[in-house]
Design a protein around this motif. Structure first.
Motif, mmCIF file in Angstrom:
data_model
loop_
_atom_site.group_PDB
_atom_site.id
_atom_site.type_symbol
_atom_site.label_atom_id
_atom_site.label_comp_id
_atom_site.label_asym_id
_atom_site.label_seq_id
_atom_site.Cartn_x
_atom_site.Cartn_y
_atom_site.Cartn_z
ATOM 1 N N SER A 52 -61.029 74.305 43.511
ATOM 2 C CA SER A 52 -59.724 73.843 42.785
ATOM 3 C C SER A 52 -59.610 73.299 41.771
ATOM 4 O O SER A 52 -59.932 72.402 41.648
ATOM 5 C CB SER A 52 -58.481 73.375 43.923
ATOM 6 O OG SER A 52 -57.701 73.627 44.268
ATOM 7 N N LEU A 53 -59.146 73.378 40.840
ATOM 8 C CA LEU A 53 -58.693 72.532 40.002
ATOM 9 C C LEU A 53 -57.812 71.844 39.584
ATOM 10 O O LEU A 53 -57.357 70.747 39.462
ATOM 11 C CB LEU A 53 -58.245 73.536 38.355
ATOM 12 C CG LEU A 53 -59.315 74.188 37.315
ATOM 13 C CD1 LEU A 53 -58.386 75.281 36.438
ATOM 14 C CD2 LEU A 53 -59.950 73.485 36.990
ATOM 15 N N VAL B 293 -58.147 80.640 38.593
ATOM 16 C CA VAL B 293 -57.160 79.391 38.778
ATOM 17 C C VAL B 293 -55.931 80.635 39.696
ATOM 18 O O VAL B 293 -55.034 79.915 40.623
ATOM 19 C CB VAL B 293 -56.758 79.050 37.437
ATOM 20 C CG1 VAL B 293 -55.274 78.148 37.497
ATOM 21 C CG2 VAL B 293 -57.860 78.041 36.894
ATOM 22 N N ASP C 253 -56.608 80.418 43.070
ATOM 23 C CA ASP C 253 -56.195 79.694 44.247
ATOM 24 C C ASP C 253 -55.258 78.896 44.014
ATOM 25 O O ASP C 253 -54.385 78.206 45.453
ATOM 26 C CB ASP C 253 -57.303 78.297 42.431
ATOM 27 C CG ASP C 253 -56.723 76.898 43.815
ATOM 28 O OD1 ASP C 253 -56.885 76.806 44.877
ATOM 29 O OD2 ASP C 253 -56.285 76.273 42.847
ATOM 30 N N SER D 142 -70.105 76.834 43.761
ATOM 31 C CA SER D 142 -70.314 76.629 41.940
ATOM 32 C C SER D 142 -71.931 77.402 41.737
ATOM 33 O O SER D 142 -71.923 77.959 40.685
ATOM 34 C CB SER D 142 -70.472 75.378 41.982
ATOM 35 O OG SER D 142 -69.295 74.346 42.345
ATOM 36 N N ILE E 105 -61.378 83.381 34.461
ATOM 37 C CA ILE E 105 -60.951 81.610 34.367
ATOM 38 C C ILE E 105 -59.491 81.858 35.014
ATOM 39 O O ILE E 105 -58.997 81.612 35.954
ATOM 40 C CB ILE E 105 -61.063 81.062 33.567
ATOM 41 C CG1 ILE E 105 -62.752 80.357 33.747
ATOM 42 C CG2 ILE E 105 -60.259 79.783 33.641
ATOM 43 C CD1 ILE E 105 -62.779 79.513 32.114
ATOM 44 N N SER F 198 -63.010 82.568 49.110
ATOM 45 C CA SER F 198 -63.306 82.730 47.454
ATOM 46 C C SER F 198 -64.376 82.735 47.513
ATOM 47 O O SER F 198 -65.229 83.044 46.805
ATOM 48 C CB SER F 198 -62.687 81.525 47.224
ATOM 49 O OG SER F 198 -61.941 81.234 46.590
ATOM 50 N N ILE G 177 -64.173 67.843 40.010
ATOM 51 C CA ILE G 177 -62.887 68.662 39.823
ATOM 52 C C ILE G 177 -62.866 68.388 41.330
ATOM 53 O O ILE G 177 -61.552 68.250 41.451
ATOM 54 C CB ILE G 177 -62.972 70.623 39.879
ATOM 55 C CG1 ILE G 177 -63.154 70.345 37.878
ATOM 56 C CG2 ILE G 177 -63.112 71.345 40.145
ATOM 57 C CD1 ILE G 177 -64.049 71.950 38.513
ATOM 58 N N VAL H 50 -65.008 76.769 38.895
ATOM 59 C CA VAL H 50 -63.503 78.052 39.557
ATOM 60 C C VAL H 50 -63.889 79.442 40.318
ATOM 61 O O VAL H 50 -63.200 78.783 41.572
ATOM 62 C CB VAL H 50 -62.387 77.617 38.546
ATOM 63 C CG1 VAL H 50 -61.497 78.246 39.122
ATOM 64 C CG2 VAL H 50 -62.784 76.690 37.911
ATOM 65 N N THR I 181 -68.348 70.182 39.517
ATOM 66 C CA THR I 181 -68.173 70.270 41.002
ATOM 67 C C THR I 181 -67.501 69.421 41.180
ATOM 68 O O THR I 181 -66.265 69.083 41.752
ATOM 69 C CB THR I 181 -68.963 70.986 41.924
ATOM 70 O OG1 THR I 181 -69.657 72.096 41.165
ATOM 71 C CG2 THR I 181 -68.687 71.046 43.095
ATOM 72 N N GLY J 281 -63.926 72.263 46.901
ATOM 73 C CA GLY J 281 -65.371 72.827 46.148
ATOM 74 C C GLY J 281 -66.675 72.257 47.158
ATOM 75 O O GLY J 281 -66.613 71.821 47.556
#
Length: 327
Positions: free
Chosen positions: A265-266, A312, A315, A276, A308, A19, A68, A260, A65, A271
């Motif tokens: 990952s939410l 997501v 992810d 970030s 976004i 990512s 999350i 993200v 970060t 992370g």
């Protein structure tokens, strides 16, 4: 079981790295394209402004970060930044505080807001979404009460240095990004807070059963997020040498998008600070380029929202692939 957890951890780190590489690639592509289609994009003045603009989001993104990674969320950072910036300017303009003390005061305001968020989540048991959504409203209301919805002026010219100054040819806001990023990296990789944040985000109940003081560390990450939101608010106030009660409206969207996009990952457990920062610069470059091309803010918000969604979805796709669920 241990081997399975180790393999999952390695796979999760690889997914996060992929990512980050994708985000870095997108940043390079967007930068090159804008350099071609918007001649004013590569000017020294615009690049200086880009660095200063990015500093606010990047500093705040480091704090978000951490949140999350634990599986939480902080929707209040925009309003907290506004409250911190306004209070900091008021300390100088109305109470005669030295700019350095006022900046510290603004950061402390953010930290207190973060403490409230952390206690609501860890002690009261509110979901992070609800706790920080409430703080978003409370902080914004306090800003309007304190200012009467009128901008606060009167800070000394020396306060401009935080958001506009230069040291050795480097903008001070960019140097602040570096300092905060290094600090965030050390916290995540060299301290118990960082290690436990990943553990809590991966499996909160397992962390609790393993003896991790979940309440204390959960509260700590929200305090850090609030403090960095406070610093971001002071940088923003310094750039225009005033406290603006409407600052930060919707800013949480850009900050969360940056985190993200950068591979966090939410759902928690993943992370990095570097990711970030890449995400923060990508969002800033997109917004800056949109201004250069006369694309309105409304369209920019649509674009960031779509990004976004994509991040997501990516992810979730990776997690399903790692778990072998193709449905």
């Amino acid at each position: 079981m241990t081997d399975q957890r180790t393999a999952r951890g390695v796979s999760d780190r690889m997914a996060g790295a992929i990512s980050q590489v994708a985000a870095a690639g997108a940043l390079i592509v967007v930068f090159v394209v804008l350099s071609i289609v918007a001649p004013s994009f590569l000017t020294a003045d615009n690049l200086f402004n880009l660095g200063s603009q990015t500093s606010v989001n990047a500093v705040m993104a480091v704090g978000v970060t951490l949140v999350i990674i634990t599986g939480g969320i902080d929707l209040s950072v925009g309003s907290v930044a506004a409250l911190s910036g306004v209070i900091g300017v008021m300390l100088m303009a109305e109470y005669g505080f030295d700019p350095t003390l006022a900046i510290i005061g603004g950061i402390l305001v953010g930290a207190v807001a973060g403490l409230v968020n952390g206690l609501l989540v860890s002690v009261v048991g509110l979901p992070p979404f609800i706790a920080t959504l409430g703080m978003l409203s409370v902080a914004r209301g306090l800003v309007l009460i304190a200012t009467g919805a009128v901008a606060v002026f009167g800070a000394p010219d020396s306060f401009r240095l935080l958001g506009q100054g230069v040291i050795g040819g480097f903008p001070i806001p960019v140097l602040l990004i570096v300092l905060v990023a290094v600090g965030g990296y050390v916290v995540l990789t060299r301290t118990k807070l960082g290690r436990y944040s990943y553990v809590m985000g991966s499996n909160m109940e397992a962390a609790r059963l393993s003896g991790v003081p979940v309440r204390s560390y959960t509260t700590a990450v929200y305090v850090l997020s609030g403090a960095l939101a406070g610093l971001g608010g002071m940088i923003a106030a310094s750039r225009i040498n005033s406290g603006q009660p409407n600052f930060g409206e919707g800013l949480e969207l850009d900050v969360i998008a940056a985190v993200v996009i950068g591979g966090a990952s939410l759902f928690g457990g993943r992370g990095t600070v570097l990711g970030s920062l890449i995400g923060a610069f990508l969002v800033a470059v997109i917004r800056n380029g949109a201004v250069q091309l006369n694309i309105g803010t409304f369209y920019q918000n649509v674009l960031i929202g779509v990004i976004i969604w994509i991040a997501v979805w990516w992810d979730r796709y990776q997690r399903r692939k790692l778990s072998g669920d193709t449905g």
